[in-house]
Write a protein that holds these residues in place. Structure first.
Motif, PDB file in Angstrom:
ATOM      1  N   GLY A 150      54.220  60.844  49.293  1.00  0.00           N
ATOM      2  CA  GLY A 150      54.799  59.526  49.068  1.00  0.00           C
ATOM      3  C   GLY A 150      55.958  59.251  50.001  1.00  0.00           C
ATOM      4  N   LEU A 151      56.854  60.223  50.119  1.00  0.00           N
ATOM      5  CA  LEU A 151      58.001  60.048  51.011  1.00  0.00           C
ATOM      6  C   LEU A 151      57.580  59.995  52.474  1.00  0.00           C
ATOM      7  N   ILE A 152      56.566  60.767  52.815  1.00  0.00           N
ATOM      8  CA  ILE A 152      56.065  60.754  54.195  1.00  0.00           C
ATOM      9  C   ILE A 152      55.479  59.391  54.534  1.00  0.00           C
ATOM     10  N   LEU A 153      54.728  58.803  53.599  1.00  0.00           N
ATOM     11  CA  LEU A 153      54.151  57.478  53.836  1.00  0.00           C
ATOM     12  C   LEU A 153      55.226  56.401  53.945  1.00  0.00           C
ATOM     13  N   MET A 192      49.484  73.761  51.752  1.00  0.00           N
ATOM     14  CA  MET A 192      49.031  72.389  51.683  1.00  0.00           C
ATOM     15  C   MET A 192      49.578  71.699  50.431  1.00  0.00           C
ATOM     16  N   LYS A 193      49.792  72.477  49.365  1.00  0.00           N
ATOM     17  CA  LYS A 193      50.246  71.888  48.116  1.00  0.00           C
ATOM     18  C   LYS A 193      51.646  71.306  48.240  1.00  0.00           C
ATOM     19  N   LYS A 194      52.502  71.933  49.064  1.00  0.00           N
ATOM     20  CA  LYS A 194      53.856  71.397  49.206  1.00  0.00           C
ATOM     21  C   LYS A 194      53.859  70.079  49.981  1.00  0.00           C
ATOM     22  N   TYR A 195      52.862  69.847  50.811  1.00  0.00           N
ATOM     23  CA  TYR A 195      52.780  68.583  51.543  1.00  0.00           C
ATOM     24  C   TYR A 195      52.246  67.459  50.660  1.00  0.00           C
ATOM     25  N   THR A 196      51.358  67.790  49.746  1.00  0.00           N
ATOM     26  CA  THR A 196      50.822  66.754  48.868  1.00  0.00           C
ATOM     27  C   THR A 196      51.874  66.270  47.878  1.00  0.00           C
ATOM     28  N   LYS A 197      52.846  67.107  47.573  1.00  0.00           N
ATOM     29  CA  LYS A 197      53.913  66.690  46.676  1.00  0.00           C
ATOM     30  C   LYS A 197      54.809  65.646  47.347  1.00  0.00           C
ATOM     31  N   ASN A 198      54.978  65.740  48.648  1.00  0.00           N
ATOM     32  CA  ASN A 198      55.866  64.841  49.388  1.00  0.00           C
ATOM     33  C   ASN A 198      55.123  63.756  50.155  1.00  0.00           C
ATOM     34  N   GLY A 234      53.172  54.646  49.614  1.00  0.00           N
ATOM     35  CA  GLY A 234      54.148  55.721  49.485  1.00  0.00           C
ATOM     36  C   GLY A 234      54.943  55.625  48.203  1.00  0.00           C
ATOM     37  N   ILE A 235      55.330  54.409  47.829  1.00  0.00           N
ATOM     38  CA  ILE A 235      56.047  54.225  46.562  1.00  0.00           C
ATOM     39  C   ILE A 235      55.157  54.613  45.393  1.00  0.00           C
ATOM     40  N   TYR A 236      53.897  54.204  45.438  1.00  0.00           N
ATOM     41  CA  TYR A 236      52.958  54.544  44.363  1.00  0.00           C
ATOM     42  C   TYR A 236      52.788  56.061  44.237  1.00  0.00           C
ATOM     43  N   PHE A 237      52.532  56.743  45.340  1.00  0.00           N
ATOM     44  CA  PHE A 237      52.323  58.189  45.289  1.00  0.00           C
ATOM     45  C   PHE A 237      53.595  58.940  44.911  1.00  0.00           C
ATOM     46  N   HIS A 238      54.741  58.432  45.310  1.00  0.00           N
ATOM     47  CA  HIS A 238      56.002  59.085  44.953  1.00  0.00           C
ATOM     48  C   HIS A 238      56.249  58.977  43.447  1.00  0.00           C
ATOM     49  N   ILE A 239      56.025  57.807  42.889  1.00  0.00           N
ATOM     50  CA  ILE A 239      56.187  57.634  41.443  1.00  0.00           C
ATOM     51  C   ILE A 239      55.181  58.488  40.687  1.00  0.00           C
ATOM     52  N   ARG A 240      53.954  58.548  41.198  1.00  0.00           N
ATOM     53  CA  ARG A 240      52.926  59.365  40.552  1.00  0.00           C
ATOM     54  C   ARG A 240      53.281  60.850  40.578  1.00  0.00           C
TER      55      ARG A 240
END
Length: 59
Positions: free
Chosen positions: A9-12, A1-7, A45-51
């Motif tokens: 932002g890109l998924i969104l 699950m941790k590898k999905y939370t890292k991505n 998605g941009i927000y989570f990717h930058i974060r």
């Protein structure tokens, strides 16, 4: 699950883009709800990717 939370932002961003493309090629182009949903997915998605990039950084 941790590898999905890292991505997430890109998924969104991809989901938001697909939502906007779906409105372009279907009869939903007059419905603002789907357009706003796509926009909000892209912005989130941009927000989570930058974060996620900032949390991985050493600085």
């Amino acid at each position: 699950m941790k590898k999905y939370t890292k991505n997430i932002g890109l998924i969104l961003i991809v989901l938001g883009t697909l939502a906007l493309i779906a409105t372009r090629f279907s009869y939903f182009s007059t419905h603002n709800e789907l357009l706003i949903t796509g926009l909000l997915c892209i912005v989130a998605g941009i927000y989570f990717h930058i974060r996620s990039i900032k949390s991985d950084s050493l600085y």
